[in-house]
Motif scaffolding. Structure first.
Motif, mmCIF file in Angstrom:
data_model
loop_
_atom_site.group_PDB
_atom_site.id
_atom_site.type_symbol
_atom_site.label_atom_id
_atom_site.label_comp_id
_atom_site.label_asym_id
_atom_site.label_seq_id
_atom_site.Cartn_x
_atom_site.Cartn_y
_atom_site.Cartn_z
ATOM 1 N N TYR A 1 0.824 -1.210 0.000
ATOM 2 C CA TYR A 1 0.000 0.000 0.000
ATOM 3 C C TYR A 1 0.857 1.258 0.000
ATOM 4 C CZ TYR A 1 -3.753 -3.205 1.425
ATOM 5 O OH TYR A 1 -4.652 -4.223 1.481
ATOM 6 N N ALA A 2 1.911 1.275 0.824
ATOM 7 C CA ALA A 2 2.770 2.457 0.907
ATOM 8 C C ALA A 2 3.415 2.748 -0.449
ATOM 9 C CB ALA A 2 3.832 2.257 1.982
ATOM 10 N N GLY A 3 3.863 1.701 -1.129
ATOM 11 C CA GLY A 3 4.444 1.890 -2.449
ATOM 12 C C GLY A 3 3.452 2.496 -3.421
ATOM 13 N N GLY A 4 2.194 2.070 -3.331
ATOM 14 C CA GLY A 4 1.155 2.627 -4.196
ATOM 15 C C GLY A 4 0.916 4.103 -3.921
ATOM 16 N N MET A 5 0.955 4.489 -2.645
ATOM 17 C CA MET A 5 0.777 5.898 -2.309
ATOM 18 C C MET A 5 1.931 6.733 -2.867
ATOM 19 S SD MET A 5 -2.123 6.050 -0.874
ATOM 20 C CE MET A 5 -1.995 7.795 -0.549
ATOM 21 N N HIS A 6 3.143 6.202 -2.796
ATOM 22 C CA HIS A 6 4.290 6.916 -3.359
ATOM 23 C C HIS A 6 4.107 7.126 -4.864
ATOM 24 C CE1 HIS A 6 7.513 7.409 -0.293
ATOM 25 N NE2 HIS A 6 6.828 6.475 0.352
ATOM 26 N N GLN A 7 3.610 6.110 -5.559
ATOM 27 C CA GLN A 7 3.405 6.237 -6.998
ATOM 28 C C GLN A 7 2.390 7.334 -7.309
ATOM 29 O OE1 GLN A 7 2.275 2.245 -8.021
ATOM 30 N NE2 GLN A 7 4.383 1.526 -8.191
ATOM 31 N N ALA A 8 1.303 7.379 -6.529
ATOM 32 C CA ALA A 8 0.260 8.382 -6.767
ATOM 33 C C ALA A 8 0.773 9.789 -6.482
ATOM 34 C CB ALA A 8 -0.957 8.074 -5.902
ATOM 35 N N VAL A 9 1.454 9.966 -5.347
ATOM 36 C CA VAL A 9 1.975 11.286 -4.985
ATOM 37 C C VAL A 9 3.030 11.736 -5.994
ATOM 38 C CG1 VAL A 9 3.339 12.557 -3.285
ATOM 39 C CG2 VAL A 9 1.444 11.105 -2.528
ATOM 40 N N ASP A 10 3.944 10.845 -6.330
ATOM 41 C CA ASP A 10 5.010 11.201 -7.274
ATOM 42 C C ASP A 10 4.429 11.668 -8.613
ATOM 43 O OD1 ASP A 10 6.810 10.481 -5.332
ATOM 44 O OD2 ASP A 10 7.426 8.600 -6.285
ATOM 45 N N TYR A 11 3.388 10.999 -9.055
ATOM 46 C CA TYR A 11 2.784 11.369 -10.341
ATOM 47 C C TYR A 11 2.151 12.761 -10.266
ATOM 48 C CZ TYR A 11 -0.360 11.371 -14.348
ATOM 49 O OH TYR A 11 -1.025 11.709 -15.506
ATOM 50 N N LEU A 12 1.411 13.026 -9.194
ATOM 51 C CA LEU A 12 0.767 14.336 -9.057
ATOM 52 C C LEU A 12 1.804 15.446 -8.932
ATOM 53 C CD1 LEU A 12 -2.232 13.454 -6.711
ATOM 54 C CD2 LEU A 12 -2.329 14.083 -9.141
ATOM 55 N N VAL A 13 2.866 15.186 -8.181
ATOM 56 C CA VAL A 13 3.929 16.189 -8.046
ATOM 57 C C VAL A 13 4.581 16.453 -9.401
ATOM 58 C CG1 VAL A 13 6.191 16.673 -7.016
ATOM 59 C CG2 VAL A 13 4.352 15.717 -5.599
ATOM 60 N N SER A 14 4.717 15.399 -10.211
ATOM 61 C CA SER A 14 5.306 15.582 -11.543
ATOM 62 C C SER A 14 4.429 16.470 -12.418
ATOM 63 C CB SER A 14 5.520 14.228 -12.225
ATOM 64 O OG SER A 14 4.290 13.678 -12.701
ATOM 65 N N LEU A 15 3.147 16.559 -12.087
ATOM 66 C CA LEU A 15 2.222 17.431 -12.818
ATOM 67 C C LEU A 15 2.172 18.834 -12.214
ATOM 68 C CD1 LEU A 15 -0.791 14.987 -13.417
ATOM 69 C CD2 LEU A 15 0.961 15.686 -15.065
ATOM 70 N N GLY A 16 2.967 19.059 -11.161
ATOM 71 C CA GLY A 16 3.025 20.382 -10.549
ATOM 72 C C GLY A 16 2.110 20.593 -9.362
ATOM 73 N N HIS A 17 1.483 19.537 -8.858
ATOM 74 C CA HIS A 17 0.585 19.672 -7.703
ATOM 75 C C HIS A 17 1.391 19.714 -6.404
ATOM 76 C CE1 HIS A 17 -3.163 19.062 -9.958
ATOM 77 N NE2 HIS A 17 -2.466 18.188 -10.689
ATOM 78 N N HIS A 18 1.051 20.676 -5.542
ATOM 79 C CA HIS A 18 1.671 20.783 -4.223
ATOM 80 C C HIS A 18 0.650 20.655 -3.107
ATOM 81 C CE1 HIS A 18 5.156 23.212 -6.251
ATOM 82 N NE2 HIS A 18 5.304 21.903 -6.383
ATOM 83 N N ARG A 19 -0.580 21.019 -3.379
ATOM 84 C CA ARG A 19 -1.653 20.886 -2.384
ATOM 85 C C ARG A 19 -2.467 19.635 -2.746
ATOM 86 N NH1 ARG A 19 -2.381 26.114 -3.905
ATOM 87 N NH2 ARG A 19 -4.576 25.792 -4.477
#
Length: 344
Positions: free
Chosen positions: A169-187
């Motif tokens: 599960y933790a690995g999946g959360m990292h994948q989701a966060v990393d992807y959003l950050v790559s799109l410029g999301h901070h909030r």
């Protein structure tokens, strides 16, 4: 006796053996799918069984072998499509092994789980695959050992004393966060619901670690109701926040479906005004419009892993407990957009 007359009385295994011109032992091996029987002999015996209408007496076999050839599966929620996919994986493996699944719903209540487990024992199941109800104590697995009941934990881990099939599960959360950050999301918000258990803690922990690894705060955790319609009505929890997020990761796809509907009702366009990621990637993800980006946990594969562990335990009751942790994969679709477009 002609075959049509033979069907009028109860057909025995000895009848089958005589008509197939084999020994009773050979006929028995055919029923038990033993590889010791040649293909031609097997085909001949099976054809006679069909002609005579022979039905294998599982009850009598159970008394002889002290095995019921049944496996109990206890899950906390049958309304979540995730568990239907999990069960399909379990059944595929169990069916191939010549066993049958008995399914029960604990409702995520320890008291209900106790009742269901007792009924499983009364039916003499050979083993149980259990997704532990929230609040299940580690000592519960010791009781199963005392009952001489092979048990595999699935999805939720409460003790190292029993086999476990789960997901990173933790690995999946990292994948989701990393992807959003790559799109410029901070909030980025994390929408959760339901009771507290190991999978909940692992998701929360993974979200926090991933956010902090990018120097971002991880305190925007939104708790939504359990029912799909009520989840839709809670979309304002995102929009009315003092610093509204530009994206949300959902604890599961059920929440993602609900928030997608709620944001639509509020005039927010998913995939352009706002980014949304689900978790589990059940089949409904492809049915959403826009199609849902989701972290795939491959529930059918988890089910296969759980069944594989139980079958291995039945063959070797004394082996050391084993863990199989399935890796996740982010499936990118249409529900996310760059933050410069998705700002609200």
């Amino acid at each position: 006796m002609p075959l049509r007359d033979q069907k009028k009385s109860r057909v025995t295994l000895l009848d089958v053996a005589r008509h197939a011109n084999v020994s009773r032992a050979t006929a028995s091996l055919v029923i038990r799918k033993s590889p010791l029987v040649g293909s031609e002999t097997r085909a001949r015996v099976e054809e006679v069984m069909r002609e005579l209408g022979y039905v294998y007496n599982m009850g009598a076999a159970r008394l002889r072998a002290e095995r019921s050839h049944t496996v109990g599966v206890i899950v906390p929620n049958l309304t979540n499509p995730f568990f239907a996919e999990l069960l399909s994986g379990i059944e595929a493996m169990i069916d191939d092994a010549g066993l049958v699944v008995i399914l029960a719903n604990s409702g995520d209540l320890v008291e209900r789980q106790d009742v269901v487990m007792q009924r499983m024992r009364e039916h003499g199941v050979d083993g149980v695959i259990l997704c532990p109800a929230a609040g299940t104590e580690p000592t519960y697995l010791r009781r199963a050992t005392e009952w001489n009941l092979p048990l595999v934990q699935v999805l939720r881990h409460i003790s190292d004393e029993a086999d476990y099939a789960g997901v990173d599960y933790a690995g999946g959360m990292h994948q989701a966060v990393d992807y959003l950050v790559s799109l410029g999301h901070h909030r980025i918000a994390f929408a959760v619901h339901g009771p507290i258990h190991s999978a909940y803690h692992e998701r929360i922990s993974g979200f926090g670690e991933a956010m902090r690894s990018h120097g971002l705060g991880a305190d925007m955790i939104i708790r939504v109701p359990n029912q799909l319609g009520e989840i839709a009505n809670s979309a304002n929890l995102l929009l009315n926040h003092s610093e509204p997020p530009t994206a949300v990761i959902c604890f599961n796809d059920v929440i993602a479906l609900g928030l997608s509907a709620g944001l639509y009702d509020c005039g927010v366009k998913i995939g352009s005004d706002f980014s949304l990621i689900g978790f589990d990637d059940v089949t409904d993800a492809e049915a959403m419009r826009p199609r849902l980006t989701s972290v795939s946990t491959a529930p059918a594969t988890i089910g296969e892993n759980a069944a594989r562990l139980l079958l291995s335990r039945l063959r070797d009751p004394l082996r050391s407990p084993e863990k199989i942790v399935q890796q996740t994969q982010l499936h990118v679709r249409q529900s996310c957009a760059p933050a410069m477009i998705a700002a609200v």
